[in-house]
Design a protein around this motif. Structure first.
Motif, PDB file in Angstrom:
ATOM      1  N   ILE A 138       0.850  -1.205   0.000  1.00 47.75           N
ATOM      2  CA  ILE A 138       0.000   0.000   0.000  1.00 47.75           C
ATOM      3  C   ILE A 138       0.885   1.255   0.000  1.00 47.75           C
ATOM      4  O   ILE A 138       0.609   2.230  -0.706  1.00 47.75           O
ATOM      5  N   GLU A 139       1.962   1.195   0.767  1.00 44.25           N
ATOM      6  CA  GLU A 139       2.848   2.370   0.840  1.00 44.25           C
ATOM      7  C   GLU A 139       3.425   2.722  -0.534  1.00 44.25           C
ATOM      8  O   GLU A 139       3.553   3.895  -0.892  1.00 44.25           O
ATOM      9  N   GLU A 140       3.749   1.679  -1.289  1.00 45.55           N
ATOM     10  CA  GLU A 140       4.330   1.904  -2.621  1.00 45.55           C
ATOM     11  C   GLU A 140       3.349   2.710  -3.497  1.00 45.55           C
ATOM     12  O   GLU A 140       3.726   3.674  -4.153  1.00 45.55           O
ATOM     13  N   ARG A 141       2.085   2.309  -3.453  1.00 46.02           N
ATOM     14  CA  ARG A 141       1.078   3.066  -4.238  1.00 46.02           C
ATOM     15  C   ARG A 141       0.879   4.463  -3.650  1.00 46.02           C
ATOM     16  O   ARG A 141       0.784   5.447  -4.390  1.00 46.02           O
ATOM     17  N   PHE A 142       0.822   4.556  -2.307  1.00 47.77           N
ATOM     18  CA  PHE A 142       0.623   5.862  -1.655  1.00 47.77           C
ATOM     19  C   PHE A 142       1.752   6.835  -2.040  1.00 47.77           C
ATOM     20  O   PHE A 142       1.528   8.024  -2.162  1.00 47.77           O
ATOM     21  N   ALA A 184       3.773   2.254  14.320  1.00 46.29           N
ATOM     22  CA  ALA A 184       4.758   3.154  13.708  1.00 46.29           C
ATOM     23  C   ALA A 184       4.799   2.941  12.196  1.00 46.29           C
ATOM     24  O   ALA A 184       4.876   3.901  11.422  1.00 46.29           O
ATOM     25  N   ASN A 185       4.721   1.693  11.775  1.00 45.15           N
ATOM     26  CA  ASN A 185       4.727   1.425  10.331  1.00 45.15           C
ATOM     27  C   ASN A 185       3.483   1.998   9.663  1.00 45.15           C
ATOM     28  O   ASN A 185       3.555   2.536   8.553  1.00 45.15           O
ATOM     29  N   LEU A 186       2.346   1.897  10.348  1.00 45.70           N
ATOM     30  CA  LEU A 186       1.132   2.505   9.781  1.00 45.70           C
ATOM     31  C   LEU A 186       1.284   4.023   9.682  1.00 45.70           C
ATOM     32  O   LEU A 186       0.920   4.633   8.661  1.00 45.70           O
ATOM     33  N   MET A 187       1.842   4.639  10.717  1.00 46.73           N
ATOM     34  CA  MET A 187       1.998   6.101  10.709  1.00 46.73           C
ATOM     35  C   MET A 187       2.855   6.544   9.518  1.00 46.73           C
ATOM     36  O   MET A 187       2.559   7.524   8.856  1.00 46.73           O
ATOM     37  N   ARG A 188       3.926   5.749   9.260  1.00 44.00           N
ATOM     38  CA  ARG A 188       4.799   6.108   8.130  1.00 44.00           C
ATOM     39  C   ARG A 188       4.039   6.008   6.805  1.00 44.00           C
ATOM     40  O   ARG A 188       4.150   6.882   5.946  1.00 44.00           O
ATOM     41  N   VAL A 189       3.240   4.962   6.667  1.00 48.22           N
ATOM     42  CA  VAL A 189       2.491   4.775   5.416  1.00 48.22           C
ATOM     43  C   VAL A 189       1.505   5.937   5.205  1.00 48.22           C
ATOM     44  O   VAL A 189       1.379   6.463   4.093  1.00 48.22           O
ATOM     45  N   LEU A 190       0.848   6.354   6.278  1.00 51.06           N
ATOM     46  CA  LEU A 190      -0.122   7.459   6.153  1.00 51.06           C
ATOM     47  C   LEU A 190       0.598   8.750   5.770  1.00 51.06           C
ATOM     48  O   LEU A 190       0.116   9.527   4.948  1.00 51.06           O
ATOM     49  N   LYS A 191       1.776   8.942   6.357  1.00 50.53           N
ATOM     50  CA  LYS A 191       2.552  10.140   6.026  1.00 50.53           C
ATOM     51  C   LYS A 191       3.035  10.072   4.569  1.00 50.53           C
ATOM     52  O   LYS A 191       2.979  11.062   3.839  1.00 50.53           O
ATOM     53  N   THR A 192       3.484   8.887   4.168  1.00 56.16           N
ATOM     54  CA  THR A 192       3.905   8.707   2.774  1.00 56.16           C
ATOM     55  C   THR A 192       2.747   9.026   1.830  1.00 56.16           C
ATOM     56  O   THR A 192       2.942   9.574   0.741  1.00 56.16           O
ATOM     57  N   GLY A 193       1.537   8.705   2.256  1.00 57.56           N
ATOM     58  CA  GLY A 193       0.350   8.991   1.436  1.00 57.56           C
ATOM     59  C   GLY A 193      -0.025  10.453   1.419  1.00 57.56           C
ATOM     60  O   GLY A 193      -1.015  10.830   0.781  1.00 57.56           O
ATOM     61  N   GLY A 194       0.717  11.288   2.133  1.00 62.55           N
ATOM     62  CA  GLY A 194       0.488  12.727   2.065  1.00 62.55           C
ATOM     63  C   GLY A 194      -0.204  13.312   3.288  1.00 62.55           C
ATOM     64  O   GLY A 194      -0.383  14.535   3.368  1.00 62.55           O
ATOM     65  N   ALA A 254      -5.338   1.971   6.669  1.00 58.35           N
ATOM     66  CA  ALA A 254      -4.817   2.886   5.639  1.00 58.35           C
ATOM     67  C   ALA A 254      -5.831   3.039   4.499  1.00 58.35           C
ATOM     68  O   ALA A 254      -6.112   4.157   4.040  1.00 58.35           O
ATOM     69  N   LEU A 255      -6.400   1.915   4.061  1.00 59.32           N
ATOM     70  CA  LEU A 255      -7.350   1.982   2.937  1.00 59.32           C
ATOM     71  C   LEU A 255      -8.661   2.646   3.366  1.00 59.32           C
ATOM     72  O   LEU A 255      -9.325   3.303   2.558  1.00 59.32           O
ATOM     73  N   SER A 256      -9.022   2.513   4.645  1.00 58.63           N
ATOM     74  CA  SER A 256     -10.249   3.178   5.127  1.00 58.63           C
ATOM     75  C   SER A 256     -10.071   4.690   5.155  1.00 58.63           C
ATOM     76  O   SER A 256     -11.015   5.442   4.856  1.00 58.63           O
ATOM     77  N   ALA A 257      -8.869   5.145   5.526  1.00 57.78           N
ATOM     78  CA  ALA A 257      -8.616   6.597   5.521  1.00 57.78           C
ATOM     79  C   ALA A 257      -8.770   7.132   4.091  1.00 57.78           C
ATOM     80  O   ALA A 257      -9.405   8.174   3.857  1.00 57.78           O
ATOM     81  N   GLU A 258      -8.216   6.394   3.144  1.00 55.87           N
ATOM     82  CA  GLU A 258      -8.336   6.797   1.733  1.00 55.87           C
ATOM     83  C   GLU A 258      -9.809   6.762   1.295  1.00 55.87           C
ATOM     84  O   GLU A 258     -10.297   7.663   0.603  1.00 55.87           O
TER      85      GLU A 258
END
Ligand code: ADE
Length: 415
Positions: free
Chosen positions: A31-35, A57-67, A357-361
């Motif tokens: 998911i992070e790669e697409r984000f 922490a890994n989720l937080m990074r992915v959300l930040k990567t997503g903008g 992550a996908l629910s936030a999107e």
């Protein structure tokens, strides 16, 4: 207070532990790669109230990567891993408001601190963010997500009372969440917490599991696997029957309290083990909670009937009753798997947090269409997460042939 700047020496330890968890979070990586390419959360402020663990922490990074602009506080006063919080602050520049062992006053101050960021999206584990937003009436988020059974119950009660003011995605209801996180995650991490706190052998003991939802099923299954004689306590007739046919003894807490060596409550309800039950327990009985709130145990009642108490080792407090018997309460009745251990392993949090992550999107893309209700995760999202997890495990499954599809869609007998 802006946010707690952690001991920066801790950050190095946290960074490596976060990396270790990431090795078992391939769906989140995908998911992070697409984000990274699409930045679907760009422009959003997101406040998360979650257990501050390596997986979070890994989720937080992915959300930040997503903008997203991300703010984090703890969803339990004892569940923060301070090295992780330190690394998030230092390495990812994510404001974290939490410290392990914070008292209730600081806990709520920290929740208010993330709400000061005026989030567009909330991410809860237990519904504290949403309930405070509703009590204060100052913010109007686009929507929120909820991680856990207890939170979903609270939010559905708000919906039923007509007071819910934003749409909520119930991450807990996704099959890729509760079938794995609640069952295998809680099953393993609860025993992990009890073992780390007590260093007791489980084999041969009577383990009393209060609640036979997905979490209780996991704990009962794993306790049996370690050689315990498992007793299940339930209020729901179907679940009671299910526990019986799964091979467990089923009885009331009044009866079980005389027999158990270790008691574990995971019901989501209040005062499951009460003072009259503590009074009947055997000398040395161990009592732990693995439900979201420590209200499952009547700790005040235990205090009232005890003549003495002392902390005998970290996370173990002995209460001496007037009859001389000792009851050992673990981790002040807080979530034992997060207080005395590290919570669920990354393999299951991978799917839970992929759902987050996908629910936030999903909220960002659909909030205009959503009503102020608690929604299930869209089924295709859930199945897609399962597909990605299977792929990461190198497991292939079959697909229906056109003939099989046609057969399943028809109502006529035979072929
Ligand atoms: N809830 C249970 N286990 C967890 C973990 N490892 N991280 C975040 N939340 C959790």
């Amino acid at each position: 207070m802006k946010y707690d700047i952690k001991d920066l020496k801790l950050a190095k330890k946290g960074k490596l532990r976060i990396e270790w968890a990431r090795q078992n979070m391939p769906v989140l990586d995908f998911i992070e790669e697409r984000f990274r390419r699409q930045k679907p959360l760009k422009g959003l402020r997101l406040a998360a109230c979650l257990h501050v663990t390596t997986e979070t922490a890994n989720l937080m990074r992915v959300l930040k990567t997503g903008g997203a602009e991300v703010y984090l506080c703890a969803s339990n006063p004892l569940s923060t891993q301070d090295d992780v919080a330190a690394s998030l602050v230092k390495d990812l520049k994510i404001p974290v408001f939490s410290i392990k062992g914070e008292d209730n006053k600081i806990y709520y101050q920290h929740i208010k601190a993330v709400l000061d960021a005026k989030p567009d999206i909330t991410m809860d584990d237990g519904a504290d963010l949403v309930s405070i937003i509703h009590k204060e009436g100052k913010l109007n988020p686009l929507g929120g997500t909820e991680e856990t059974t207890t939170g979903v119950i609270r939010l559905r009660a708000m919906e039923n009372d007509g007071v819910l003011k934003c749409p909520i995605i119930a991450v807990n209801d996704a099959e890729t969440k509760h079938l794995f996180d609640n069952r295998y995650g809680t099953g393993q991490s609860t025993l992990d917490g009890i073992i780390r706190a007590t260093n007791r052998l489980i084999a041969g003991l009577y383990v009393v599991v209060c609640g036979y939802g997905w979490c209780g099923k996991g704990v009962a299954m794993r306790s049996k696997g370690m050689g315990a004689k498992v007793i299940v306590v339930e209020v729901d007739p179907v679940r009671g029957l299910e526990a019986n046919m799964d091979g467990f003894q089923v009885m009331t807490i009044a009866d079980a309290s005389k027999i158990g060596d270790i008691f574990i409550s995971l019901t989501g309800d209040i005062n499951v083990i009460r003072r009259e039950h503590f009074a009947k327990m055997k000398n040395g009985a161990i009592v732990a909670n693995s439900g979201h709130f420590n209200v499952e145990l009547d700790i005040d009642g235990l205090k009232k009937i005890s003549k003495n108490r002392r902390v005998i080792r970290e996370f173990v407090e002995e209460y001496t009753l007037p009859n001389g018997r000792v009851i050992c309460l673990l981790a002040e009745g807080r979530l034992i798997n997060l207080a005395a251990a590290e919570g669920h392993p990354a393999q299951v949090m991978d799917m839970s947090f992929a759902n987050q992550a996908l629910s936030a999107e999903y909220i960002k893309n659909n909030y205009k269409k959503l009503e102020n209700k608690v929604y299930k995760i869209p089924e295709d999202m859930d199945k897609n997460i399962a597909r990605l997890k299977l792929k990461s495990l190198g497991i292939k499954i079959d697909t229906l042939t056109p003939q099989q599809k046609k057969y399943l869609a028809s109502w006529q007998e035979g072929t």
